[in-house]
Design a protein around this motif. Structure first.
Motif, mmCIF file in Angstrom:
data_model
loop_
_atom_site.group_PDB
_atom_site.id
_atom_site.type_symbol
_atom_site.label_atom_id
_atom_site.label_comp_id
_atom_site.label_asym_id
_atom_site.label_seq_id
_atom_site.Cartn_x
_atom_site.Cartn_y
_atom_site.Cartn_z
ATOM 1 N N TYR A 147 0.826 -1.205 0.000
ATOM 2 C CA TYR A 147 0.000 0.000 0.000
ATOM 3 C C TYR A 147 0.862 1.256 0.000
ATOM 4 C CZ TYR A 147 0.850 -0.939 4.987
ATOM 5 O OH TYR A 147 1.434 -1.236 6.197
ATOM 6 N N LEU A 148 2.093 1.126 -0.492
ATOM 7 C CA LEU A 148 3.041 2.236 -0.542
ATOM 8 C C LEU A 148 3.284 2.614 -2.001
ATOM 9 C CD1 LEU A 148 5.540 0.743 2.067
ATOM 10 C CD2 LEU A 148 3.743 2.448 2.503
ATOM 11 N N ALA A 149 2.819 3.788 -2.391
ATOM 12 C CA ALA A 149 2.995 4.249 -3.765
ATOM 13 C C ALA A 149 4.388 4.868 -3.900
ATOM 14 C CB ALA A 149 1.917 5.262 -4.119
ATOM 15 N N TRP A 150 5.254 4.207 -4.643
ATOM 16 C CA TRP A 150 6.626 4.675 -4.882
ATOM 17 C C TRP A 150 6.615 5.447 -6.194
ATOM 18 C CZ3 TRP A 150 10.834 5.770 -2.503
ATOM 19 C CH2 TRP A 150 12.083 5.762 -3.120
ATOM 20 N N ILE A 151 6.803 6.763 -6.116
ATOM 21 C CA ILE A 151 6.518 7.647 -7.250
ATOM 22 C C ILE A 151 7.785 8.385 -7.672
ATOM 23 C CG2 ILE A 151 5.076 9.536 -8.065
ATOM 24 C CD1 ILE A 151 3.168 8.859 -5.687
ATOM 25 N N ASP A 152 8.185 8.175 -8.913
ATOM 26 C CA ASP A 152 9.317 8.878 -9.514
ATOM 27 C C ASP A 152 8.807 10.193 -10.092
ATOM 28 O OD1 ASP A 152 11.473 9.806 -10.932
ATOM 29 O OD2 ASP A 152 11.836 7.941 -12.029
ATOM 30 N N LEU A 153 9.167 11.303 -9.448
ATOM 31 C CA LEU A 153 8.667 12.618 -9.837
ATOM 32 C C LEU A 153 9.633 13.378 -10.740
ATOM 33 C CD1 LEU A 153 7.163 13.722 -6.412
ATOM 34 C CD2 LEU A 153 5.895 13.055 -8.464
ATOM 35 N N ARG A 154 10.706 12.767 -11.141
ATOM 36 C CA ARG A 154 11.708 13.502 -11.909
ATOM 37 C C ARG A 154 11.171 13.940 -13.275
ATOM 38 N NH1 ARG A 154 16.398 9.113 -11.261
ATOM 39 N NH2 ARG A 154 14.547 7.844 -11.750
ATOM 40 N N ARG A 155 10.354 13.082 -13.885
ATOM 41 C CA ARG A 155 9.795 13.451 -15.193
ATOM 42 C C ARG A 155 8.710 14.510 -15.081
ATOM 43 N NH1 ARG A 155 8.715 8.127 -18.750
ATOM 44 N NH2 ARG A 155 8.231 7.171 -16.754
ATOM 45 N N ALA A 156 8.287 14.787 -13.849
ATOM 46 C CA ALA A 156 7.351 15.894 -13.632
ATOM 47 C C ALA A 156 8.086 17.194 -13.340
ATOM 48 C CB ALA A 156 6.409 15.563 -12.484
ATOM 49 N N GLY A 157 9.416 17.146 -13.363
ATOM 50 C CA GLY A 157 10.206 18.355 -13.177
ATOM 51 C C GLY A 157 10.733 18.573 -11.778
ATOM 52 N N VAL A 158 10.604 17.564 -10.900
ATOM 53 C CA VAL A 158 11.119 17.707 -9.531
ATOM 54 C C VAL A 158 12.615 17.410 -9.538
ATOM 55 C CG1 VAL A 158 11.042 16.810 -7.172
ATOM 56 C CG2 VAL A 158 8.914 17.163 -8.445
ATOM 57 N N ARG A 159 13.391 18.412 -9.191
ATOM 58 C CA ARG A 159 14.846 18.254 -9.145
ATOM 59 C C ARG A 159 15.401 18.545 -7.748
ATOM 60 N NH1 ARG A 159 13.734 16.022 -12.971
ATOM 61 N NH2 ARG A 159 14.306 16.352 -15.163
ATOM 62 N N ASP A 160 14.587 19.117 -6.912
ATOM 63 C CA ASP A 160 15.051 19.538 -5.592
ATOM 64 C C ASP A 160 14.126 18.934 -4.534
ATOM 65 O OD1 ASP A 160 15.736 20.837 -3.234
ATOM 66 O OD2 ASP A 160 16.089 22.765 -4.201
ATOM 67 N N ASP A 161 14.572 17.820 -3.931
ATOM 68 C CA ASP A 161 13.758 17.145 -2.923
ATOM 69 C C ASP A 161 13.450 18.048 -1.737
ATOM 70 O OD1 ASP A 161 13.923 14.966 -4.529
ATOM 71 O OD2 ASP A 161 14.634 13.590 -2.990
ATOM 72 N N GLU A 162 14.445 18.799 -1.318
ATOM 73 C CA GLU A 162 14.252 19.652 -0.141
ATOM 74 C C GLU A 162 13.213 20.725 -0.418
ATOM 75 O OE1 GLU A 162 17.914 21.169 1.322
ATOM 76 O OE2 GLU A 162 18.750 19.183 1.760
ATOM 77 N N ALA A 163 13.213 21.268 -1.641
ATOM 78 C CA ALA A 163 12.216 22.289 -1.984
ATOM 79 C C ALA A 163 10.813 21.696 -1.962
ATOM 80 C CB ALA A 163 12.520 22.884 -3.357
ATOM 81 N N LEU A 164 10.666 20.484 -2.508
ATOM 82 C CA LEU A 164 9.356 19.836 -2.490
ATOM 83 C C LEU A 164 8.899 19.584 -1.060
ATOM 84 C CD1 LEU A 164 6.946 18.504 -3.870
ATOM 85 C CD2 LEU A 164 8.293 16.382 -3.995
ATOM 86 N N GLN A 165 9.805 19.098 -0.225
ATOM 87 C CA GLN A 165 9.434 18.839 1.167
ATOM 88 C C GLN A 165 9.017 20.127 1.877
ATOM 89 O OE1 GLN A 165 9.132 15.918 3.156
ATOM 90 N NE2 GLN A 165 9.032 15.039 1.093
#
Length: 389
Positions: free
Chosen positions: A318-336
Motif C-alpha cells: 500500500y506504498l505508492a513509490w513515485i518517480d517525480l523527476r519526469r514531472a520536473g522535480v529536481r530539488d527534494d528539499e524544496a518539495l518537502q
C-alpha cells in the motif's frame, strides 16, 4: 462473522501514541501534518482478530507464554498452504519480537564487524540502520542488475544478501526465476540469505508471491516475516522466521531466548497471529481490493496532472513509490518544504531510501484521506516544477 468490511470510516488515531500521527513532528519538525508516512494502515484490524483478542483479554491472566505450545505453528502452516500453495516444516520455525530484531540477530550470527551486507537499492531505511548500526558495510545493487549483484556477492568479505520480497519501497514482486537466480548466486559465493517477506500478503493483481523456502536449496538462509503488516497490528509486536539449517536454528534460539532474555512472547501477538491466519483471509482480501482502488486513484490523478509520469501502481503493498523527476522535480528539499509548510502534509522523501526525486506515499487509509494527500502532492509538485503560484 460478517464478510462486509468498512474501510471508509475515519478512525481518529491521534492521542494513541501513534508514530504516524502523534510522532510526525519527530521526523518532519512540524506537528499537525496530515501523514502518509510510516508503513502501517489507518484501518482497524480484522474483526476476527479483534474478537479473538477480546476473548483472550476476558480470560484475565497474562502469564508467561511459549509460542511452541498450542496453535501458532499449525496456523502458520495453514496460511502457507492455503495462500502460497507451499508446505513448510514447522520444526524450522522460530519466533522473535520483530522482523528487524530477527534480522539483527541473524546478521550477528552470520557476519563480523566490517563485513559487507548486500541489498537492493533503493533500500528500506530499517535495513540501512540495522546493517550500519552493527558496524557492517551496506553494499547496494540496483534492482534487476544481476551483474552488479554477482559482483558484490563475489567480494570475499560479502557474507549476507538481504532480500526484501516483495521489495520495499518499490513494491516489486520477484518472480520465481529471479529468486532462484539470487539463490544460485548466493550459493556460488558462499553468501547467506535473509529474505524479509513481511509485505507478501499484500501482493496485488493476482501475481504470485514465492516464499524463499521454494528456492532456498542447501545454502544458509532464513525467511523472516509477520502477520502484523498485513493485518495492521505491529504494536502488538511479534514475528517469526523459518531457518534452514538446524545448527543455525539452535544458535538463533539460544541468542534470542537466553542471551536476549526473550523466551516468553507477547500472548496477544500469538492470539492475533492465530486468528489472522485461521480466520482473517476474507478481511485481508477486502483490504487488498480497497488498497488497489486507492492505488488506481493515485495513477489516475497523477497521470492526469503529469502525463509524462506514466505512473503505474506497485505490484505489492500500500506504498505508492513515485518517480517525480519526469514531472520536473529536481530539488527534494524544496518539495518537502512546500508539502510541509504550505500543504501541511507529511510524505516520505525518496532520499530516505537513497533515491532523490521520488516520494513514498502511504495509501493504506480511507479514500478521502488519499484524495486530500494527492491534491496536496500535485499542488506541491506544480509549485516546485514552476507551474504553480
Amino acid at each position: 462473522m460478517s464478510t462486509s468490511y468498512d474501510f471508509d470510516t475515519v478512525i481518529d488515531r491521534r492521542g494513541t501514541w501513534c508514530v504516524q500521527w502523534d510522532g510526525v513532528a519527530d521526523r518532519f519538525g512540524v506537528d499537525g501534518l496530515l501523514p502518509f508516512t510510516i508503513s502501517d494502515m489507518d484501518f482497524a484490524t480484522a474483526p476476527e482478530v479483534l474478537a479473538a483478542l477480546r476473548a483472550r483479554i476476558d480470560h484475565g491472566v497474562f502469564g508467561y507464554t511459549d509460542w511452541r505450545l498450542g496453535d501458532f505453528r499449525s496456523a502458520v502452516a495453514h496460511w502457507y498452504a492455503t495462500r502460497y500453495d507451499t508446505e513448510i516444516d514447522t520444526g524450522r520455525l522460530v519466533y522473535g519480537p520483530s522482523v528487524l530484531s530477527q534480522l539483527s540477530q541473524l546478521l550477528q550470527m552470520w557476519t563480523a564487524e566490517g563485513d559487507g551486507v548486500v541489498v537492493h537499492t533503493p533500500t528500506y531505511d530499517g535495513f540501512r540502520k540495522a546493517i550500519t548500526g552493527l558496524g557492517r558495510e551496506l553494499r547496494g545493487v540496483p534492482l534487476g542488475d544481476t551483474e552488479a549483484l554477482e559482483r558484490e556477492l563475489a567480494r570475499p568479505d560479502s557474507t549476507v544478501l538481504v532480500v526484501c520480497s516483495p521489495h520495499n519501497p518499490s513494491g516489486r514482486v520477484w518472480t520465481e526465476a529471479e529468486l532462484a537466480g539470487m539463490a544460485a548466486l548466493a550459493a556460488r559465493h558462499g553468501v547467506a540469505v535473509i529474505s524479509d517477506e513481511i509485505h507478501a500478503d499484500f501482493v496485488l493483481g493476482g501475481r504470485p508471491h514465492v516464499p524463499w523456502t521454494r528456492v532456498a536449496g542447501d545454502g544458509r538462509w532464513a525467511l523472516v516475516t509477520s502477520a502484523s503488516k498485513s493485518f495492521n497490528f505491529p504494536a502488538l509486536t511479534g514475528s517469526y522466521g523459518i531457518i534452514g539449517r538446524p545448527e543455525d536454528r539452535t544458535e538463533y534460539l539460544r541468542r534470542m531466548e537466553t542471551a536476549e532474555g526473550l523466551a516468553s512472547p507477547a500472548v496477544l501477538s500469538l492470539t492475533a497471529h492465530i486468528a489472522a491466519y485461521r480466520e482473517g483471509g476474507p478481511w485481508l482480501d477486502a483490504a487488498r481490493a480497497y488498497v488497489a482502488g486507492n492505488l488506481a486513484l493515485v495513477a489516475e490523478r497523477l497521470n492526469t496532472a503529469f502525463p509524462a509520469l506514466e505512473w503505474e501502481p506497485p505490484q505489492a503493498g500500500y506504498l505508492a513509490w513515485i518517480d517525480l523527476r519526469r514531472a520536473g522535480v529536481r530539488d527534494d528539499e524544496a518539495l518537502q518544504r512546500v508539502l510541509i509548510e504550505r500543504e501541511r502534509v507529511a510524505v516520505m522523501p525518496g532520499s530516505t531510501y537513497g533515491a532523490d526525486g521520488f516520494v513514498r506515499l502511504n495509501v493504506g487509509c480511507p479514500r478521502g484521506k488519499v484524495e486530500a494527500g494527492l491534491a496536496a502532492l500535485i499542488r506541491g509538485v506544480e509549485a516546485v516544477a514552476g507551474r504553480g503560484a
